[in-house]
Each structure stands twice: as structure tokens, then as C-alpha cells.
Design a protein around this motif. Structure first.
Motif, PDB file in Angstrom:
ATOM      1  N   ARG A 167       4.161  11.938   8.546  1.00 44.75           N
ATOM      2  CA  ARG A 167       3.659  10.563   8.437  1.00 44.75           C
ATOM      3  C   ARG A 167       3.697  10.162   6.971  1.00 44.75           C
ATOM      4  O   ARG A 167       3.242  10.915   6.098  1.00 44.75           O
ATOM      5  CB  ARG A 167       2.234  10.467   8.987  1.00 44.75           C
ATOM      6  CG  ARG A 167       2.149  10.753  10.487  1.00 44.75           C
ATOM      7  CD  ARG A 167       0.704  10.757  10.950  1.00 44.75           C
ATOM      8  NE  ARG A 167      -0.058  11.834  10.327  1.00 44.75           N
ATOM      9  CZ  ARG A 167      -0.086  13.085  10.799  1.00 44.75           C
ATOM     10  NH1 ARG A 167       0.607  13.406  11.880  1.00 44.75           N
ATOM     11  NH2 ARG A 167      -0.808  14.010  10.195  1.00 44.75           N
ATOM     12  N   PHE A 168       4.239   8.958   6.708  1.00 42.41           N
ATOM     13  CA  PHE A 168       4.428   8.490   5.334  1.00 42.41           C
ATOM     14  C   PHE A 168       3.758   7.131   5.138  1.00 42.41           C
ATOM     15  O   PHE A 168       3.765   6.296   6.042  1.00 42.41           O
ATOM     16  CB  PHE A 168       5.915   8.369   5.005  1.00 42.41           C
ATOM     17  CG  PHE A 168       6.655   9.686   5.032  1.00 42.41           C
ATOM     18  CD1 PHE A 168       6.804  10.433   3.871  1.00 42.41           C
ATOM     19  CD2 PHE A 168       7.195  10.170   6.215  1.00 42.41           C
ATOM     20  CE1 PHE A 168       7.481  11.637   3.895  1.00 42.41           C
ATOM     21  CE2 PHE A 168       7.874  11.371   6.244  1.00 42.41           C
ATOM     22  CZ  PHE A 168       8.022  12.111   5.082  1.00 42.41           C
ATOM     23  N   GLU A 169       3.224   6.949   3.957  1.00 44.82           N
ATOM     24  CA  GLU A 169       2.626   5.670   3.577  1.00 44.82           C
ATOM     25  C   GLU A 169       3.394   5.106   2.388  1.00 44.82           C
ATOM     26  O   GLU A 169       3.667   5.830   1.414  1.00 44.82           O
ATOM     27  CB  GLU A 169       1.160   5.852   3.201  1.00 44.82           C
ATOM     28  CG  GLU A 169       0.490   4.582   2.698  1.00 44.82           C
ATOM     29  CD  GLU A 169      -0.921   4.826   2.195  1.00 44.82           C
ATOM     30  OE1 GLU A 169      -1.525   3.863   1.672  1.00 44.82           O
ATOM     31  OE2 GLU A 169      -1.416   5.966   2.304  1.00 44.82           O
ATOM     32  N   THR A 170       3.761   3.830   2.461  1.00 41.17           N
ATOM     33  CA  THR A 170       4.456   3.202   1.335  1.00 41.17           C
ATOM     34  C   THR A 170       3.443   2.860   0.246  1.00 41.17           C
ATOM     35  O   THR A 170       2.464   2.149   0.486  1.00 41.17           O
ATOM     36  CB  THR A 170       5.182   1.927   1.780  1.00 41.17           C
ATOM     37  OG1 THR A 170       6.134   2.265   2.791  1.00 41.17           O
ATOM     38  CG2 THR A 170       5.913   1.283   0.613  1.00 41.17           C
ATOM     39  N   VAL A 171       3.688   3.365  -0.952  1.00 49.67           N
ATOM     40  CA  VAL A 171       2.782   3.176  -2.085  1.00 49.67           C
ATOM     41  C   VAL A 171       3.270   2.063  -3.000  1.00 49.67           C
ATOM     42  O   VAL A 171       2.505   1.218  -3.445  1.00 49.67           O
ATOM     43  CB  VAL A 171       2.635   4.504  -2.864  1.00 49.67           C
ATOM     44  CG1 VAL A 171       1.817   4.306  -4.130  1.00 49.67           C
ATOM     45  CG2 VAL A 171       2.008   5.577  -1.984  1.00 49.67           C
ATOM     46  N   ILE A 172       4.565   2.066  -3.309  1.00 49.02           N
ATOM     47  CA  ILE A 172       5.185   1.021  -4.144  1.00 49.02           C
ATOM     48  C   ILE A 172       6.499   0.648  -3.484  1.00 49.02           C
ATOM     49  O   ILE A 172       7.294   1.513  -3.129  1.00 49.02           O
ATOM     50  CB  ILE A 172       5.471   1.507  -5.581  1.00 49.02           C
ATOM     51  CG1 ILE A 172       4.212   2.086  -6.238  1.00 49.02           C
ATOM     52  CG2 ILE A 172       6.018   0.364  -6.428  1.00 49.02           C
ATOM     53  CD1 ILE A 172       4.477   2.746  -7.591  1.00 49.02           C
ATOM     54  N   GLU A 173       6.747  -0.629  -3.331  1.00 56.01           N
ATOM     55  CA  GLU A 173       8.035  -1.091  -2.816  1.00 56.01           C
ATOM     56  C   GLU A 173       8.498  -2.267  -3.652  1.00 56.01           C
ATOM     57  O   GLU A 173       7.789  -2.748  -4.540  1.00 56.01           O
ATOM     58  CB  GLU A 173       7.931  -1.469  -1.345  1.00 56.01           C
ATOM     59  CG  GLU A 173       6.939  -2.542  -1.026  1.00 56.01           C
ATOM     60  CD  GLU A 173       6.807  -2.759   0.470  1.00 56.01           C
ATOM     61  OE1 GLU A 173       5.849  -3.442   0.870  1.00 56.01           O
ATOM     62  OE2 GLU A 173       7.668  -2.280   1.243  1.00 56.01           O
TER      63      GLU A 173
END
Length: 388
Positions: A167-173
Motif C-alpha cells: 500500500r502506497f501513499e502519495t506524498v509529493i506530486e
């Protein structure tokens, strides 16, 4: 018997002493050519006050190959040490395959490393310099298992975090991407924040646009989730490292000249695309900051990863196919308004480290050795060199 290594250290100490004793009051210096016979560069003046001092650089011993067959490795992130295992372990990213590997290197001299696949990061878009790039472990990794990775996706570059690689969470895009200048290096600072180097993605104007994330060094605070622009005016940041006193340094690729090693200050503007190297230019809010060390020819450096031990910086060179050993100046002010002398820093290019494109370099947490990644496609290697 006096070894070549002893001669290198003696030469370095002599050159450093000479520079420390004689720093004329003069204008900005120009880069002098490196002497391949002695392994140390000649130098020119370092500029006006404050006058820095130097110590002899810590020269690594000859490296040994501990692992072969790595495919496009990009960054090293050391795992917490397990003393009972008798080995040092780290996670490595593979740019072109999107794989995170674990590598275990025995502490015993001559031991062979082992690698195992940890995970394949999803949605990685590889093209040119993009792919699975930086990796950094949270300072509380032993408790949280939090890992941050920098990946290229179809819509840009981004930083994501995970505890289990499922499971991944976007921190900076919103970091721009292209076939070139994707940045990607990450490091945690002594303040617990994550620092991220980005590139201009071939659109040089974005480096001066504060609202854009390209051509910047970003600071992400995990506790608040807030990301800010720490510095701007960068072309393609490739190396980030902190000194023990909390100074942030970076390596940056120049266009067709002026590869740079520079001290990074919060809010600093480093001039790209208006200027490179030791030059400065008028930018919004004042003048840009010059680099502290410049390789005029990109054939000598094209710098990538950066590591620091004490006052010695280790710069992995791609096109230059060598490891530069640079003595950092002591006594630089932490005040961003204090003038910083710009000019060549004492440097060595030990012959034992020549002949391979070097992608990353990292000092082990105990400070006893360097790990070095070569960038030779599927035949890339991991090298280890002791630090005396």
C-alpha cells in the motif's frame, strides 16, 4: 614501505595546508585542471572573507566488488544494523526495472554480498533518465517501517511512502518529468524532514518559477505533511548530503560545462538558467548564489550521488568515471546573508576509483566504509571501500 595511499594522503594534507595558509584577498577564482600524476588538483584563490580552513580529506582504501549483475541501481538506503547478523544491509532501487532490492554485505573482509527482491513498485514509467529513482528510510524506521521512494509515472515524478510495499501513499506530486532532468535524490535531514532534489525536466524556465516543483530542492515535513521549496534555480540536482553540523550540500549537473558542488541555504536561488558555475546573476529578491566547487568540463565529472564523512565529500561521477574526494571548508556561516567564498576546493581523484560510471555513494552508518554503485546497465556493481 610507503604505500601509494599514504602518498595520496600526504599530498592532500600538504595541499590543504598550503591553501589554508595562503588565501589571498582576490576575486572569484577559476577552476584549475586536475593533475592525474599526483591525484590532486592545483588551485586558485578562494575569494574574500570569510576565509575557510580545510583539513586533509579522508581518502578511502581501494574498493572491492561485492556484488555484480545489478540492473541500473540508483540509490542506497541503509537498514538499521543487526549486530548479531555480522553484516550490513541496505535497500537499493533499480531505475529501469522498478524493483527494490535488499542487499546484505558481510562485514568480514572478502565476503560476498547477497541480494533479494523486496518489491516491484507499481506504475513506474521508465524512459531515459526516469524510472524508480531515490529511496530514503524514515528516521524512525525501526519502529514505523516507513520508506519513501521517488518514482516517475506517466503524469510526472512523485514521492510516495509505504510501510509494507503493498500500500502506497502519495506524498509529493506534480514534479515535472521528461526523458532528461528528473532529479530524484532524497535524504532525511537532522531536523527530521525529507529533502528532495528535482530537475527542470528540460524546461529551464521552471527552475525560476517558485510555484513549480521542477529545478528545486524540496523540504517535506512528515509530521505536518507540508512540502515547501527549500531552494530554487537548479538544473538537475543529483546528490544531497548533510554534514554532522547540519550543512546541506548538493551536486548538480551542468549543461555542457560547470558541474557543481554547492552549499545549500534555505531560500537560496542558485541561478539556473541565468547563470552556472561561479557566476551570479540578478534574480527575484537579489543575486543568485555561486557554486562552491565547479568542474568546468563535464567530461571530468557529470556528478551524481554525494556522501559526506566529517569534512570530506565523496562525489560519484558518471561521465567522469571516477570518485572525487573533496575537502569541504570549515567555518562557513549558517547565516544565509554572510558572503561565501567561491572557488576550487582541495580535491583528489584516487586512481583506484577510475574506470566506471558511478551512480551513488553512501557512507555506512558506523562511518567505517563507503558503498558505491556503478551504472553500467545490467552489469552494474556494488563496490565497498574501507575508510581508515
Amino acid at each position: 614501505m610507503i604505500t601509494r595511499r599514504a602518498l595520496l594522503v600526504t599530498a592532500a594534507a600538504s595541499a590543504v595546508a598550503a591553501q589554508t595558509a595562503c588565501v589571498p584577498n582576490a576575486g572569484r577564482g577559476t577552476q584549475a585542471a586536475s593533475s592525474s600524476s599526483s591525484g590532486i588538483s592545483s588551485t586558485t584563490t578562494l575569494g574574500s572573507a570569510p576565509k575557510p580552513t580545510f583539513v586533509a580529506p579522508l581518502v578511502p582504501q581501494a574498493p572491492r566488488t561485492v556484488l555484480e549483475g545489478l540492473d541500473s541501481p540508483w540509490q542506497i538506503a541503509f537498514l538499521p544494523r543487526d549486530d548479531a547478523s555480522g553484516q550490513r544491509s541496505a535497500l537499493l532501487t533499480s531505475r529501469d526495472t522498478g524493483v527494490v532490492f535488499r542487499v546484505d554485505v558481510p562485514n568480514a573482509q572478502g565476503g560476498t554480498a547477497q541480494k533479494s527482491e523486496v518489491a516491484r513498485v507499481p506504475e513506474v514509467y521508465h524512459g531515459g533518465e526516469g524510472g524508480l529513482l531515490g529511496i530514503a528510510l524514515s528516521p524512525d524506521y525501526s519502529e514505523s517501517n516507513q520508506v519513501y521512494v521517488y518514482r516517475t509515472v506517466s503524469g510526472g515524478n512523485q514521492v510516495i511512502s509505504t510501510r509494507d510495499f503493498r500500500r502506497f501513499e502519495t506524498v509529493i506530486e506534480g514534479i515535472p518529468r521528461s526523458r532528461i532532468h528528473n532529479g530524484g535524490r532524497m535524504v532525511f535531514g537532522p531536523d527530521g524532514a525529507l529533502y528532495v532534489g528535482t530537475g527542470d525536466a528540460g524546461r529551464r524556465e521552471v527552475a525560476q518559477e517558485l510555484e513549480k516543483l521542477g529545478g528545486k530542492i524540496l523540504r517535506h515535513d512528515p509530521s505536518s505533511g507540508k512540502t515547501t521549496v527549500y531552494s530554487l534555480g537548479h538544473r538537475n540536482v543529483q546528490g544531497l548530503a548533510f554534514t554532522s553540523s547540519g550543512e546541506l550540500w548538493a551536486t548538480e549537473l551542468g549543461p555542457d560545462k560547470d558541474d557543481e558542488l554547492q552549499r545549500i541555504y534555505q531560500g537560496g536561488n542558485y541561478g539556473w538558467p541565468l547563470t552556472t558555475g561561479y557566476g551570479t546573476s540578478e534574480v527575484s529578491g537579489g543575486r543568485s548564489r555561486p557554486a562552491h566547487h565547479v568542474w568546468e568540463s563535464t567530461a571530468d565529472a557529470s556528478p551524481s550521488g554525494l556522501a559526506i564523512s566529517g569534512q570530506t565529500a565523496y562525489v560519484a561521477a558518471l561521465r567522469g568515471q571516477r570518485l572525487w574526494v573533496v575537502s569541504l571548508p570549515k567555518g562557513l556561516s549558517h547565516d544565509a546573508d554572510t558572503p561565501i567564498p567561491a572557488g576550487p576546493l582541495p580535491q583528489l581523484d584516487p586512481p583506484e576509483f577510475k574506470g566506471s560510471r558511478l551512480r551513488d555513494v553512501a557512507v555506512t552508518p558506523d562511518g567505517k566504509s563507503l558503498w558505491i554503485l556503478t551504472d553500467e546497465g545490467p552489469a552494474s556493481r556494488l563496490l565497498v571501500a574501507a575508510l581508515a
